[in-house]
Design a protein around this motif. Structure first.
Motif, PDB file in Angstrom:
ATOM      1  N   ALA A 151       0.816  -1.220   0.000  1.00 18.14           N
ATOM      2  CA  ALA A 151       0.000   0.000   0.000  1.00 18.14           C
ATOM      3  C   ALA A 151       0.848   1.267   0.000  1.00 18.14           C
ATOM      4  O   ALA A 151       0.424   2.296  -0.542  1.00 18.14           O
ATOM      5  CB  ALA A 151      -0.938   0.001   1.204  1.00 18.14           C
ATOM      6  N   PHE A 152       2.044   1.207   0.617  1.00 15.14           N
ATOM      7  CA  PHE A 152       2.883   2.404   0.765  1.00 15.14           C
ATOM      8  C   PHE A 152       4.320   2.094   0.343  1.00 15.14           C
ATOM      9  O   PHE A 152       5.203   1.916   1.180  1.00 15.14           O
ATOM     10  CB  PHE A 152       2.845   2.902   2.211  1.00 15.14           C
ATOM     11  CG  PHE A 152       1.483   3.376   2.650  1.00 15.14           C
ATOM     12  CD1 PHE A 152       1.083   4.681   2.413  1.00 15.14           C
ATOM     13  CD2 PHE A 152       0.606   2.501   3.265  1.00 15.14           C
ATOM     14  CE1 PHE A 152      -0.170   5.117   2.798  1.00 15.14           C
ATOM     15  CE2 PHE A 152      -0.655   2.927   3.654  1.00 15.14           C
ATOM     16  CZ  PHE A 152      -1.049   4.236   3.414  1.00 15.14           C
ATOM     17  N   PRO A 153       4.570   2.061  -0.961  1.00 16.16           N
ATOM     18  CA  PRO A 153       5.920   1.730  -1.440  1.00 16.16           C
ATOM     19  C   PRO A 153       6.967   2.785  -1.093  1.00 16.16           C
ATOM     20  O   PRO A 153       8.166   2.509  -1.196  1.00 16.16           O
ATOM     21  CB  PRO A 153       5.734   1.618  -2.963  1.00 16.16           C
ATOM     22  CG  PRO A 153       4.490   2.377  -3.258  1.00 16.16           C
ATOM     23  CD  PRO A 153       3.616   2.225  -2.068  1.00 16.16           C
ATOM     24  N   THR A 154       6.524   3.973  -0.666  1.00 13.70           N
ATOM     25  CA  THR A 154       7.485   5.013  -0.261  1.00 13.70           C
ATOM     26  C   THR A 154       7.442   5.239   1.252  1.00 13.70           C
ATOM     27  O   THR A 154       7.789   6.328   1.727  1.00 13.70           O
ATOM     28  CB  THR A 154       7.189   6.340  -0.984  1.00 13.70           C
ATOM     29  OG1 THR A 154       5.856   6.779  -0.641  1.00 13.70           O
ATOM     30  CG2 THR A 154       7.293   6.167  -2.490  1.00 13.70           C
ATOM     31  N   LEU A 155       7.079   4.231   2.000  1.00 16.05           N
ATOM     32  CA  LEU A 155       6.958   4.354   3.453  1.00 16.05           C
ATOM     33  C   LEU A 155       8.277   4.817   4.081  1.00 16.05           C
ATOM     34  O   LEU A 155       9.346   4.295   3.779  1.00 16.05           O
ATOM     35  CB  LEU A 155       6.543   3.008   4.056  1.00 16.05           C
ATOM     36  CG  LEU A 155       6.353   2.960   5.575  1.00 16.05           C
ATOM     37  CD1 LEU A 155       5.174   3.825   6.000  1.00 16.05           C
ATOM     38  CD2 LEU A 155       6.128   1.508   6.036  1.00 16.05           C
ATOM     39  N   ASP A 156       8.171   5.792   5.002  1.00 16.24           N
ATOM     40  CA  ASP A 156       9.337   6.290   5.731  1.00 16.24           C
ATOM     41  C   ASP A 156       9.378   5.795   7.172  1.00 16.24           C
ATOM     42  O   ASP A 156      10.449   5.429   7.674  1.00 16.24           O
ATOM     43  CB  ASP A 156       9.333   7.824   5.745  1.00 16.24           C
ATOM     44  CG  ASP A 156       9.463   8.429   4.371  1.00 16.24           C
ATOM     45  OD1 ASP A 156      10.431   8.087   3.660  1.00 16.24           O
ATOM     46  OD2 ASP A 156       8.592   9.234   3.985  1.00 16.24           O
ATOM     47  N   VAL A 157       8.217   5.834   7.860  1.00 23.28           N
ATOM     48  CA  VAL A 157       8.164   5.492   9.280  1.00 23.28           C
ATOM     49  C   VAL A 157       6.946   4.612   9.546  1.00 23.28           C
ATOM     50  O   VAL A 157       5.845   4.901   9.067  1.00 23.28           O
ATOM     51  CB  VAL A 157       8.056   6.757  10.175  1.00 23.28           C
ATOM     52  CG1 VAL A 157       8.248   6.374  11.640  1.00 23.28           C
ATOM     53  CG2 VAL A 157       9.044   7.817   9.751  1.00 23.28           C
ATOM     54  N   LEU A 158       7.165   3.548  10.323  1.00 25.65           N
ATOM     55  CA  LEU A 158       6.074   2.683  10.747  1.00 25.65           C
ATOM     56  C   LEU A 158       6.031   2.667  12.269  1.00 25.65           C
ATOM     57  O   LEU A 158       7.030   2.360  12.925  1.00 25.65           O
ATOM     58  CB  LEU A 158       6.262   1.251  10.227  1.00 25.65           C
ATOM     59  CG  LEU A 158       5.200   0.238  10.668  1.00 25.65           C
ATOM     60  CD1 LEU A 158       3.819   0.612  10.128  1.00 25.65           C
ATOM     61  CD2 LEU A 158       5.587  -1.174  10.219  1.00 25.65           C
ATOM     62  N   PHE A 159       4.872   3.015  12.835  1.00 26.20           N
ATOM     63  CA  PHE A 159       4.660   2.992  14.280  1.00 26.20           C
ATOM     64  C   PHE A 159       3.849   1.746  14.635  1.00 26.20           C
ATOM     65  O   PHE A 159       2.779   1.522  14.059  1.00 26.20           O
ATOM     66  CB  PHE A 159       3.900   4.243  14.727  1.00 26.20           C
ATOM     67  CG  PHE A 159       4.593   5.532  14.420  1.00 26.20           C
ATOM     68  CD1 PHE A 159       5.493   6.085  15.323  1.00 26.20           C
ATOM     69  CD2 PHE A 159       4.345   6.204  13.225  1.00 26.20           C
ATOM     70  CE1 PHE A 159       6.143   7.284  15.041  1.00 26.20           C
ATOM     71  CE2 PHE A 159       4.984   7.397  12.940  1.00 26.20           C
ATOM     72  CZ  PHE A 159       5.890   7.941  13.847  1.00 26.20           C
ATOM     73  N   VAL A 160       4.351   0.968  15.605  1.00 25.84           N
ATOM     74  CA  VAL A 160       3.670  -0.265  15.990  1.00 25.84           C
ATOM     75  C   VAL A 160       3.585  -0.333  17.506  1.00 25.84           C
ATOM     76  O   VAL A 160       4.592  -0.158  18.206  1.00 25.84           O
ATOM     77  CB  VAL A 160       4.401  -1.519  15.462  1.00 25.84           C
ATOM     78  CG1 VAL A 160       3.550  -2.763  15.710  1.00 25.84           C
ATOM     79  CG2 VAL A 160       4.719  -1.380  13.979  1.00 25.84           C
ATOM     80  N   GLY A 161       2.396  -0.605  18.016  1.00 28.76           N
ATOM     81  CA  GLY A 161       2.216  -0.764  19.445  1.00 28.76           C
ATOM     82  C   GLY A 161       2.867  -2.038  19.954  1.00 28.76           C
ATOM     83  O   GLY A 161       2.954  -3.041  19.243  1.00 28.76           O
ATOM     84  N   ALA A 162       3.317  -2.001  21.206  1.00 27.90           N
ATOM     85  CA  ALA A 162       4.026  -3.131  21.801  1.00 27.90           C
ATOM     86  C   ALA A 162       3.202  -3.734  22.936  1.00 27.90           C
ATOM     87  O   ALA A 162       3.011  -3.101  23.974  1.00 27.90           O
ATOM     88  CB  ALA A 162       5.392  -2.689  22.329  1.00 27.90           C
ATOM     89  N   GLY A 163       2.707  -4.948  22.702  1.00 24.12           N
ATOM     90  CA  GLY A 163       2.070  -5.734  23.757  1.00 24.12           C
ATOM     91  C   GLY A 163       2.905  -6.987  23.955  1.00 24.12           C
ATOM     92  O   GLY A 163       3.966  -6.951  24.577  1.00 24.12           O
ATOM     93  N   THR A 164       2.484  -8.082  23.351  1.00 23.01           N
ATOM     94  CA  THR A 164       3.342  -9.272  23.320  1.00 23.01           C
ATOM     95  C   THR A 164       4.550  -9.030  22.431  1.00 23.01           C
ATOM     96  O   THR A 164       5.510  -9.781  22.486  1.00 23.01           O
ATOM     97  CB  THR A 164       2.580 -10.488  22.768  1.00 23.01           C
ATOM     98  OG1 THR A 164       2.249 -10.273  21.385  1.00 23.01           O
ATOM     99  CG2 THR A 164       1.319 -10.754  23.565  1.00 23.01           C
ATOM    100  N   THR A 165       4.495  -8.005  21.611  1.00 26.52           N
ATOM    101  CA  THR A 165       5.449  -7.602  20.567  1.00 26.52           C
ATOM    102  C   THR A 165       5.393  -8.509  19.350  1.00 26.52           C
ATOM    103  O   THR A 165       6.280  -8.451  18.503  1.00 26.52           O
ATOM    104  CB  THR A 165       6.913  -7.475  21.078  1.00 26.52           C
ATOM    105  OG1 THR A 165       7.439  -8.763  21.415  1.00 26.52           O
ATOM    106  CG2 THR A 165       6.996  -6.538  22.275  1.00 26.52           C
ATOM    107  N   GLY A 166       4.338  -9.302  19.210  1.00 27.39           N
ATOM    108  CA  GLY A 166       4.186 -10.130  18.024  1.00 27.39           C
ATOM    109  C   GLY A 166       4.031  -9.297  16.763  1.00 27.39           C
ATOM    110  O   GLY A 166       4.744  -9.509  15.771  1.00 27.39           O
ATOM    111  N   THR A 167       3.111  -8.329  16.780  1.00 24.37           N
ATOM    112  CA  THR A 167       2.926  -7.454  15.619  1.00 24.37           C
ATOM    113  C   THR A 167       4.184  -6.639  15.363  1.00 24.37           C
ATOM    114  O   THR A 167       4.644  -6.510  14.222  1.00 24.37           O
ATOM    115  CB  THR A 167       1.736  -6.510  15.843  1.00 24.37           C
ATOM    116  OG1 THR A 167       0.579  -7.265  16.198  1.00 24.37           O
ATOM    117  CG2 THR A 167       1.439  -5.711  14.587  1.00 24.37           C
ATOM    118  N   LEU A 168       4.762  -6.095  16.417  1.00 23.82           N
ATOM    119  CA  LEU A 168       5.974  -5.292  16.292  1.00 23.82           C
ATOM    120  C   LEU A 168       7.109  -6.085  15.671  1.00 23.82           C
ATOM    121  O   LEU A 168       7.750  -5.634  14.711  1.00 23.82           O
ATOM    122  CB  LEU A 168       6.388  -4.765  17.664  1.00 23.82           C
ATOM    123  CG  LEU A 168       7.727  -4.032  17.745  1.00 23.82           C
ATOM    124  CD1 LEU A 168       7.711  -2.773  16.898  1.00 23.82           C
ATOM    125  CD2 LEU A 168       8.070  -3.710  19.196  1.00 23.82           C
TER     126      LEU A 168
END
Length: 324
Positions: A166-183
């Motif tokens: 979706a974002f081929p020019t992505l600069d920054v990705l913010f991800v929440g940290a719980g189990t850190t699986g998604t992160l």
């Protein structure tokens, strides 16, 4: 036209909200709550259950058991109901009433821990209870989302590639940290295929995940009382810690614009907004964050002014009025 026979066969993976009109910074929000479990946790749940079935650990007659603050418990309740397993969710007193009722409606048993452990808080107490259940009955199968590699690989295979497309020019990705699986799944993917993307973890003040001091937290979802075994900080470029009252304010502000998101989403948006403002990245940056869930399950807590007043001693509606 999607036609499915099992609830886990559907997930809307390509919906984004442009948050610039709402939060004043360039930020896109990937919405993950549009499936039959109502959260991103359906991906991890399906991945872990499938792996346990392949290995033979999970078989007819097994009883699934997991510690969860809510969303994974709902996802496993959905899967257990569709696959014919019994499921026991071990949660704690912070879990929303609506979430508990939803799990029970789906056929799960809910064990609520009411006293935190001296070391590790509610999470340590929940895990201790899970271990007791498994020791007493060998039918119990604990997926252990905190250390299960199939947790993060689910997002390595699905969530991260979807963002990349979706974002081929992505600069920054913010991800929440719980189990850190998604992160960890997203961070590992982008460090391998798009190493120029900056990975910023967002956590709650009071969480010990990134070495901060433990403190009481009232909003379930992000943050831990025990450092997750999945976490590898070498894949993370920066960390933002968010006060819970800022989570509440962000959720209420978005609700006034018609977007009802959950507590974890309020936290990551607040953290991303703080980071983008502090780092003065300019208007042309491409930044994305992830909304793990929607807000209906939080109506009796963070969206309830009397609850917010009791817990944080502020009235969010007063603050919103001053922002208009």
């Amino acid at each position: 036209m999607p036609i499915i026979s099992q609830p886990h066969e559907f997930n809307e993976d390509d919906l984004y909200v442009d948050l610039r009109p709402s939060v004043g910074v360039p930020l896109y929000l990937k919405c993950e709550g549009f499936n039959f479990a109502g959260s991103i946790k359906l991906k991890a749940a399906e991945s872990m259950v499938a792996a346990a079935e392949r290995s033979g650990a999970l078989r007819p007659g097994s009883i699934l058991v997991e510690s969860s603050s809510g969303n994974l418990g709902v996802a496993l309740s959905v899967l257990a109901a569709s696959k014919g397993y019994q499921f026991v969710c071990v949660t704690d007193a912070r879990c929303n009433l609506a979430t508990k009722q939803l799990m029970e409606t789906l056929g799960a048993q809910v064990h609520t821990i009411t006293e935190p452990a001296a070391e590790g808080g509610y999470l340590a107490a929940r895990i201790a209870h899970v271990r007791e259940l498994c020791a007493d009955d060998d039918r119990y199968v604990w997926l252990n989302q905190y250390a299960n590699q199939d947790n993060w690989t689910a997002h390595y295979r699905t969530t991260a590639p979807s963002i990349d497309r979706a974002f081929p020019t992505l600069d920054v990705l913010f991800v929440g940290a719980g189990t850190t699986g998604t992160l960890m799944g997203c961070a590992r993917y982008f460090k391998r295929f798009r190493p120029g993307v900056r990975i910023v973890a967002v956590d709650a003040v009071g969480s010990v995940t990134f070495g901060g001091p433990a403190a009481p937290r009232m909003i379930p979802g992000l943050g831990t009382g025990v450092r997750p075994a999945l976490l590898d900080e070498s894949f993370v470029d920066d960390v933002v810690l968010v006060e819970e009252i800022d989570t509440v304010r962000t959720c209420h502000r978005l609700a006034r614009r018609g977007f009802l998101f959950g507590g974890s989403t309020g936290t990551v948006i607040s953290g991303a907004t703080q980071w983008l403002t502090a780092n003065d990245v300019g208007p042309d940056v491409t930044a994305v964050t992830i909304a793990p869930d929607l807000g209906e399950r939080y109506l009796d807590s963070l969206y309830q002014p009397s609850w917010v007043q009791q817990v944080y001693h502020v009235d969010p509606t007063d603050e919103l009025a001053t922002q208009r």
